[in-house]
Design a protein around this motif. Structure first.
Motif, PDB file in Angstrom:
ATOM      1  N   ALA A  36       0.837  -1.202   0.000  1.00 42.55           N
ATOM      2  CA  ALA A  36       0.000   0.000   0.000  1.00 42.55           C
ATOM      3  C   ALA A  36       0.871   1.250   0.000  1.00 42.55           C
ATOM      4  O   ALA A  36       1.964   1.259   0.572  1.00 42.55           O
ATOM      5  CB  ALA A  36      -0.889  -0.008   1.240  1.00 42.55           C
ATOM      6  N   GLY A  37       0.386   2.303  -0.659  1.00 47.64           N
ATOM      7  CA  GLY A  37       1.075   3.591  -0.596  1.00 47.64           C
ATOM      8  C   GLY A  37       2.199   3.738  -1.598  1.00 47.64           C
ATOM      9  O   GLY A  37       2.965   4.692  -1.556  1.00 47.64           O
ATOM     10  N   THR A  38       2.304   2.800  -2.544  1.00 45.79           N
ATOM     11  CA  THR A  38       3.352   2.922  -3.556  1.00 45.79           C
ATOM     12  C   THR A  38       2.794   3.549  -4.833  1.00 45.79           C
ATOM     13  O   THR A  38       3.524   3.686  -5.815  1.00 45.79           O
ATOM     14  CB  THR A  38       3.984   1.541  -3.882  1.00 45.79           C
ATOM     15  OG1 THR A  38       2.935   0.612  -4.141  1.00 45.79           O
ATOM     16  CG2 THR A  38       4.821   1.052  -2.725  1.00 45.79           C
ATOM     17  N   GLY A  39       1.521   3.899  -4.812  1.00 47.68           N
ATOM     18  CA  GLY A  39       0.920   4.577  -5.969  1.00 47.68           C
ATOM     19  C   GLY A  39       0.406   3.624  -7.031  1.00 47.68           C
ATOM     20  O   GLY A  39       0.064   4.051  -8.136  1.00 47.68           O
ATOM     21  N   LYS A  40       0.336   2.328  -6.691  1.00 53.03           N
ATOM     22  CA  LYS A  40      -0.057   1.311  -7.679  1.00 53.03           C
ATOM     23  C   LYS A  40      -1.325   1.641  -8.463  1.00 53.03           C
ATOM     24  O   LYS A  40      -1.345   1.544  -9.673  1.00 53.03           O
ATOM     25  CB  LYS A  40      -0.334  -0.013  -6.963  1.00 53.03           C
ATOM     26  CG  LYS A  40       0.828  -0.884  -6.707  1.00 53.03           C
ATOM     27  CD  LYS A  40       0.411  -2.262  -6.214  1.00 53.03           C
ATOM     28  CE  LYS A  40      -0.771  -2.345  -5.301  1.00 53.03           C
ATOM     29  NZ  LYS A  40      -0.657  -1.886  -3.961  1.00 53.03           N
ATOM     30  N   SER A  41      -2.389   2.017  -7.732  1.00 45.56           N
ATOM     31  CA  SER A  41      -3.683   2.188  -8.409  1.00 45.56           C
ATOM     32  C   SER A  41      -3.636   3.329  -9.410  1.00 45.56           C
ATOM     33  O   SER A  41      -4.088   3.196 -10.557  1.00 45.56           O
ATOM     34  CB  SER A  41      -4.802   2.471  -7.406  1.00 45.56           C
ATOM     35  OG  SER A  41      -4.971   1.350  -6.595  1.00 45.56           O
ATOM     36  N   THR A  42      -3.060   4.466  -8.977  1.00 50.06           N
ATOM     37  CA  THR A  42      -3.008   5.626  -9.869  1.00 50.06           C
ATOM     38  C   THR A  42      -2.107   5.332 -11.059  1.00 50.06           C
ATOM     39  O   THR A  42      -2.407   5.704 -12.197  1.00 50.06           O
ATOM     40  CB  THR A  42      -2.458   6.846  -9.090  1.00 50.06           C
ATOM     41  OG1 THR A  42      -3.053   6.847  -7.796  1.00 50.06           O
ATOM     42  CG2 THR A  42      -2.746   8.137  -9.787  1.00 50.06           C
ATOM     43  N   VAL A  43      -1.004   4.650 -10.785  1.00 44.82           N
ATOM     44  CA  VAL A  43      -0.062   4.310 -11.858  1.00 44.82           C
ATOM     45  C   VAL A  43      -0.714   3.323 -12.833  1.00 44.82           C
ATOM     46  O   VAL A  43      -0.615   3.474 -14.053  1.00 44.82           O
ATOM     47  CB  VAL A  43       1.237   3.724 -11.257  1.00 44.82           C
ATOM     48  CG1 VAL A  43       2.107   3.087 -12.326  1.00 44.82           C
ATOM     49  CG2 VAL A  43       2.007   4.816 -10.522  1.00 44.82           C
TER      50      VAL A  43
ATOM     51  N   PRO B 297       9.108   3.774   3.532  1.00 40.27           N
ATOM     52  CA  PRO B 297       7.924   3.730   4.408  1.00 40.27           C
ATOM     53  C   PRO B 297       7.388   5.114   4.784  1.00 40.27           C
ATOM     54  O   PRO B 297       6.177   5.319   4.805  1.00 40.27           O
ATOM     55  CB  PRO B 297       8.417   2.982   5.649  1.00 40.27           C
ATOM     56  CG  PRO B 297       9.591   2.188   5.175  1.00 40.27           C
ATOM     57  CD  PRO B 297      10.205   2.936   4.033  1.00 40.27           C
ATOM     58  N   ASN B 298       8.270   6.085   5.057  1.00 33.22           N
ATOM     59  CA  ASN B 298       7.781   7.417   5.428  1.00 33.22           C
ATOM     60  C   ASN B 298       7.027   8.067   4.274  1.00 33.22           C
ATOM     61  O   ASN B 298       6.020   8.746   4.468  1.00 33.22           O
ATOM     62  CB  ASN B 298       8.945   8.334   5.838  1.00 33.22           C
ATOM     63  CG  ASN B 298       9.555   7.871   7.136  1.00 33.22           C
ATOM     64  OD1 ASN B 298       8.864   7.282   7.966  1.00 33.22           O
ATOM     65  ND2 ASN B 298      10.853   8.108   7.298  1.00 33.22           N
ATOM     66  N   GLU B 299       7.533   7.838   3.072  1.00 29.35           N
ATOM     67  CA  GLU B 299       6.854   8.423   1.911  1.00 29.35           C
ATOM     68  C   GLU B 299       5.488   7.761   1.696  1.00 29.35           C
ATOM     69  O   GLU B 299       4.521   8.413   1.324  1.00 29.35           O
ATOM     70  CB  GLU B 299       7.722   8.278   0.661  1.00 29.35           C
ATOM     71  CG  GLU B 299       7.003   8.793  -0.577  1.00 29.35           C
ATOM     72  CD  GLU B 299       7.890   9.575  -1.533  1.00 29.35           C
ATOM     73  OE1 GLU B 299       9.010   9.943  -1.139  1.00 29.35           O
ATOM     74  OE2 GLU B 299       7.441   9.811  -2.657  1.00 29.35           O
ATOM     75  N   ARG B 300       5.419   6.468   1.943  1.00 27.60           N
ATOM     76  CA  ARG B 300       4.130   5.773   1.785  1.00 27.60           C
ATOM     77  C   ARG B 300       3.109   6.348   2.756  1.00 27.60           C
ATOM     78  O   ARG B 300       1.939   6.538   2.414  1.00 27.60           O
ATOM     79  CB  ARG B 300       4.320   4.271   1.987  1.00 27.60           C
ATOM     80  CG  ARG B 300       5.139   3.651   0.857  1.00 27.60           C
ATOM     81  CD  ARG B 300       5.559   2.237   1.174  1.00 27.60           C
ATOM     82  NE  ARG B 300       4.427   1.420   1.528  1.00 27.60           N
ATOM     83  CZ  ARG B 300       4.477   0.341   2.309  1.00 27.60           C
ATOM     84  NH1 ARG B 300       5.624  -0.052   2.827  1.00 27.60           N
ATOM     85  NH2 ARG B 300       3.407  -0.344   2.574  1.00 27.60           N
TER      86      ARG B 300
END
Ligand code: DC
Length: 232
Positions: free
Chosen positions: A17-24, A155-158
């Protein structure tokens, strides 16, 4: 002209989660003219069934009976795609904090995973030119996909991205709580026995830390075009 098997092009994007998968995945699918499959939405819809029926996520027989009593359908023919439950568009309901609390537990149930994998592979048979996004798409569901990506981020960016997303949706957010939830979900997704979150063999790993969404989509598009050439 109808799509033939030789036109098939499956691209998988996995990662936490939080790696931008869906938007990408959405951006890449648009650029390449492919359909998109959000497999997290499927698990979230099973979680919605459980929450609405007050089923304990640990009660597998009750979960399976409830799943059999409903019709889940992922419509790839529209953009954005629509996840429906008995004909109801469930998008407004499946991103809530309550669903987030139970979905990883439900996604760890092997029988539920089997049913979802079956549905995902059936979707790809109907739409063989597809970007499919999740946790096990390149490792288990489409191990022969032409291009498999694994996205990561610091992790902090996520946490920052997730907080920004929730705030954009109008929620008031406690960053420490979001960090704890992400940690908890990562531990469940990576630690389960069936199809744990892993970088698939042969996947192209992309660390998205410090990259904008457009940078990530550009990088993935370049890799796809270099890998499959005229097939896209
Ligand atoms: O990507 P997401 O946050 O919508 O995913 C929701 C949950 O479903 C998350 O706990 C991971 C799980 N999931 C999974 O186990 N396998 C997938 N292919 C997609 C999601």
């Amino acid at each position: 002209m109808p799509t033939t098997v030789s036109d098939a092009l499956i691209i998988t994007i996995d990662g936490p989660a939080g790696t931008g998968k869906s938007t990408v995945a959405a951006g890449l699918a648009r650029r390449l003219g492919l359909a998109r499959l959000d497999t997290g939405a499927m698990y979230r819809t099973v979680a919605l069934i459980a929450v609405r029926a007050q089923i304990d996520p640990a009660d597998t027989p009750a979960l399976l009976a409830a799943l059999a009593a409903h019709e889940l359908y992922f419509d790839c023919t529209v953009d954005p795609p629509v996840m429906s439950l008995d004909g109801e568009d469930v998008e407004p309901h499946i991103r809530s904090a309550r669903i987030g609390e139970v979905v990883s537990e439900i996604a760890a149930v092997p029988e539920i995973r089997r049913a979802m994998v079956h549905m995902q592979q059936a979707t790809a048979r109907a739409h063989p030119r597809l970007v499919s996004e999740g946790r096990d798409q390149g490792s288990v569901v489409f191990p022969d996909a032409q291009v498999r990506f694994y996205l990561t981020a610091d992790p902090n960016e996520r946490v920052r991205r997730r907080v920004a997303q929730l705030e954009a949706d109008g929620a008031s957010v406690d960053a420490a709580k979001v960090a704890a939830e992400i940690d908890h979900r990562d531990a469940l997704d990576a630690g389960r026995d069936t199809s744990p979150l892993r970088c698939p063999d042969g996947a192209v790993e992309v660390d998205t830390t410090g990259m904008s969404i457009d940078d990530v989509i550009d990088a993935l598009e370049r890799t796809v075009r270099e890998t499959v050439g005229s097939a896209c």
